[in-house]
Design a protein around this motif. Structure first.
Motif, PDB file in Angstrom:
ATOM      1  N   ILE A  80      39.375  39.026  46.185  1.00 18.43           N
ATOM      2  CA  ILE A  80      39.830  37.520  45.937  1.00 18.43           C
ATOM      3  C   ILE A  80      40.830  37.084  46.954  1.00 18.43           C
ATOM      4  CG2 ILE A  80      41.133  35.821  44.058  1.00 18.43           C
ATOM      5  CD1 ILE A  80      40.028  37.577  41.904  1.00 18.43           C
ATOM      6  N   LYS A  99      47.324  31.972  46.320  1.00 21.70           N
ATOM      7  CA  LYS A  99      46.765  30.926  45.454  1.00 21.70           C
ATOM      8  C   LYS A  99      45.596  30.003  45.906  1.00 21.70           C
ATOM      9  CE  LYS A  99      48.294  27.448  42.009  1.00 21.70           C
ATOM     10  NZ  LYS A  99      49.433  26.412  41.503  1.00 21.70           N
ATOM     11  N   PHE A 153      40.303  32.042  36.593  1.00 19.68           N
ATOM     12  CA  PHE A 153      41.021  33.558  36.802  1.00 19.68           C
ATOM     13  C   PHE A 153      41.259  34.029  35.341  1.00 19.68           C
ATOM     14  CE2 PHE A 153      45.004  31.638  36.536  1.00 19.68           C
ATOM     15  CZ  PHE A 153      45.895  32.510  36.908  1.00 19.68           C
ATOM     16  N   PHE A 156      43.796  41.093  42.335  1.00 19.67           N
ATOM     17  CA  PHE A 156      43.222  40.084  43.179  1.00 19.67           C
ATOM     18  C   PHE A 156      42.588  40.954  44.572  1.00 19.67           C
ATOM     19  CE2 PHE A 156      46.006  36.135  41.970  1.00 19.67           C
ATOM     20  CZ  PHE A 156      45.253  36.082  40.617  1.00 19.67           C
ATOM     21  N   GLY A 204      41.953  37.992  35.378  1.00 21.80           N
ATOM     22  CA  GLY A 204      42.932  37.984  36.561  1.00 21.80           C
ATOM     23  C   GLY A 204      44.502  37.340  36.242  1.00 21.80           C
ATOM     24  N   ILE A 251      37.344  36.349  35.592  1.00 22.81           N
ATOM     25  CA  ILE A 251      37.096  35.865  37.344  1.00 22.81           C
ATOM     26  C   ILE A 251      35.511  35.793  37.471  1.00 22.81           C
ATOM     27  CG2 ILE A 251      39.089  37.092  37.962  1.00 22.81           C
ATOM     28  CD1 ILE A 251      37.412  39.473  38.820  1.00 22.81           C
ATOM     29  N   TYR A 291      48.423  40.875  41.901  1.00 26.50           N
ATOM     30  CA  TYR A 291      48.235  40.637  43.299  1.00 26.50           C
ATOM     31  C   TYR A 291      47.159  41.976  43.653  1.00 26.50           C
ATOM     32  CZ  TYR A 291      50.878  36.485  43.308  1.00 26.50           C
ATOM     33  OH  TYR A 291      51.470  35.391  42.829  1.00 26.50           O
ATOM     34  N   ARG A 299      42.553  32.199  46.135  1.00 28.54           N
ATOM     35  CA  ARG A 299      42.035  32.245  45.001  1.00 28.54           C
ATOM     36  C   ARG A 299      40.930  31.283  44.591  1.00 28.54           C
ATOM     37  NH1 ARG A 299      46.251  31.802  40.689  1.00 28.54           N
ATOM     38  NH2 ARG A 299      45.306  30.013  40.252  1.00 28.54           N
TER      39      ARG A 299
END
Length: 480
Positions: free
Chosen positions: A275, A308, A316, A270, A406, A319, A267, A311
């Protein structure tokens, strides 16, 4: 009767399978979600399963006479001309009473095969194929062409510098099977034991490799498989009446080794790669406790669901890569890797003549088996103590990470290394390949960490030249 029973079971399991890394399909998350639901109450004893020494009965060793010659592949359908190395594939029985057998594929080096080391490659999942994904999509000598029936040479194949052995493990994955349906409900401990039994028997079949330097590498959930198998080898090597396996090193690629760092690292990745939003990231930090003693609250689940959704449908596992679609061929990709490769492999390995050439039992082959993951029995929260034991034992331990992944991102690997609490001996620096930065490296005490620039989860697929350069350094025991 046994064969009919086997095929019916194997087919019924594989109908639940999907393409590893396919659009929206994430076998590791599916398994981890189930495991999180099981861990409703903290049980400190459960995590000791793989941190203590194994205690197994004597390893089964079956007759191997004549099987090597039978396993030799004369030629694969659609194989390009000029193939100048030997290939073998077939089954090694690991439990004759249950009828459990693991499928392997060996590709020897075109040069110096008699002296080059032996390397075992393992894909993860759990439940995903090391042959279809590892050999045919990543580091093997061939790639399946878009026509689904012909192969082309991979000039950056790892058998350029090593004899590479791909193992489909556990039973139920790829072409591996069992005559006993309960064997498909397995876990970490049984997988390590079967892989060790496979190696002991395989070395009887190929005795010329018994004294050869041996390495294990792989990716993703193989971050569990590899340290556990290596630990078992180190422990059993102390038993003088069993085969001594000359293990020199392990390399873990984008590897899931610790549940807490996997979540925090993913996370954070991300967020740092734009993201997910600041608000979602802050919500996860404030509401989620990913430690072994922590519980996942409703507020945490809500923010994970938001992450999620945010995203969306990016791939991922890499990415910046395009998705497989009708326009894929016209969409530029940083790595120039065809995102539809998994579809070509699926079609090719389900050709009857291909399965016959591989000496494989006729089954409907797919790259991952959901049944395996959904019924995974034992999974320690972390294998970092096992890795620490291997570092202390003198085994050469490398962790490598494609920096556009990712799924198990580079942040996860760095957080996991922090938990190992090992000191830096060679500070972070860029390593070069073909006059460009190939990635970055840090030399720790008894550990090496390498990034591969521009590579996703399947490092040799996306950056084959840089992957081969890193792998060659690993075998030489030198920082790139």
């Amino acid at each position: 009767m046994k064969i009919a029973f086997l095929l019916s079971i194997h087919f019924s399991l594989l109908i639940f399978v999907h393409c590893y890394g396919g659009n929206g399909y994430d076998p590791l998350e599916n398994v981890l979600r189930i495991q999180r639901s099981k861990r409703s109450v903290h049980d400190p004893i459960k995590n000791k399963e793989l941190n203590t020494e194994y205690s197994y009965p004597p390893v089964y060793v079956g007759p191997q006479d004549g099987l090597k010659d039978f396993d030799k592949i004369s030629s694969l359908p659609g194989q390009p001309t000029g193939t100048d190395f030997d290939q073998y594939s077939g089954y090694v029985t690991v439990d004759p009473h249950h009828g459990r057998a693991l499928f392997y594929y060996l590709t020897e080096s075109p040069f110096n095969s008699s002296t080059n080391p032996l390397v075992l490659w393992l894909n993860g999942g759990p439940g995903c194929s090391s042959f279809g994904n590892g050999a045919m999509m990543e580091l093997g000598p061939f790639r399946v062409n878009a026509d689904n029936v012909t192969l082309s040479h991979n000039k950056y194949a790892w058998n350029n510098v090593a004899n590479v052995l791909f193992l489909e493990s556990p039973a139920g994955v790829g072409f591996s099977y069992s005559n006993t349906s309960s064997d498909y409900e397995t876990g970490d401990i049984q997988t390590a034991q079967d892989s060790y039994t496979f190696l002991v028997n395989w070395l009887e079949r190929f005795p010329e490799y018994k004294s050869r330097d041996f390495y294990i590498t792989g990716e993703s959930y193989a971050g569990h498989y590899i340290p556990q198998l290596a630990q078992l080898i180190v422990q059993n090597n102390k038993i003088t009446n069993q085969t001594v396996i000359n293990l020199k090193g392990i390399a873990l690629g984008n590897a899931y080794v610790d549940s807490e760092t996997e979540n925090t690292g993913m996370y954070d990745y991300f967020w740092s790669h734009a993201i997910i939003s600041d608000e979602i990231h802050e919500g996860i930090i404030s509401n989620c406790n990913f430690s072994e003693a922590g519980t996942i609250t409703e507020a945490c689940e809500d923010y994970l669901s938001q992450a999620k959704a945010a995203r969306s449908n990016i791939y991922f596992y890499d990415i910046y890569a395009p998705l497989c679609s009708s326009s894929s061929n016209s969409t530029p990709s940083i790595s120039e890797f065809d995102p539809c490769t998994g579809n070509y492999i699926d079609s090719y390995l389900n050709i009857a003549a291909v399965q016959q050439a591989l000496h494989a039992k006729p089954v409907y082959w797919e790259s991952c088996n959901d049944f395996i993951g959904k019924h995974w029995q034992d999974m320690p929260f972390t294998v970092l103590p096992v890795i620490q034991d291997l570092m202390a034992s003198g085994i050469n331990v490398w962790i490598y990470s494609g920096d556009t992944d990712g799924r198990v991102p580079v942040t996860t690997s760095r957080y996991s290394i922090d938990k190992l609490e090992t000191s830096v001996e060679k500070p972070w620096y860029p390593w070069m390949h073909e006059d460009e930065v190939g990635g970055y490296v840090v030399g720790y005490q008894n550990l090496t960490f390498v990034t591969i620039r521009g590579a996703g989860h399947f490092v040799p697929s996306y950056q084959p030249a840089r992957a081969l350069a890193f792998f060659s350094s690993f075998l030489e025991g030198k920082l790139p």
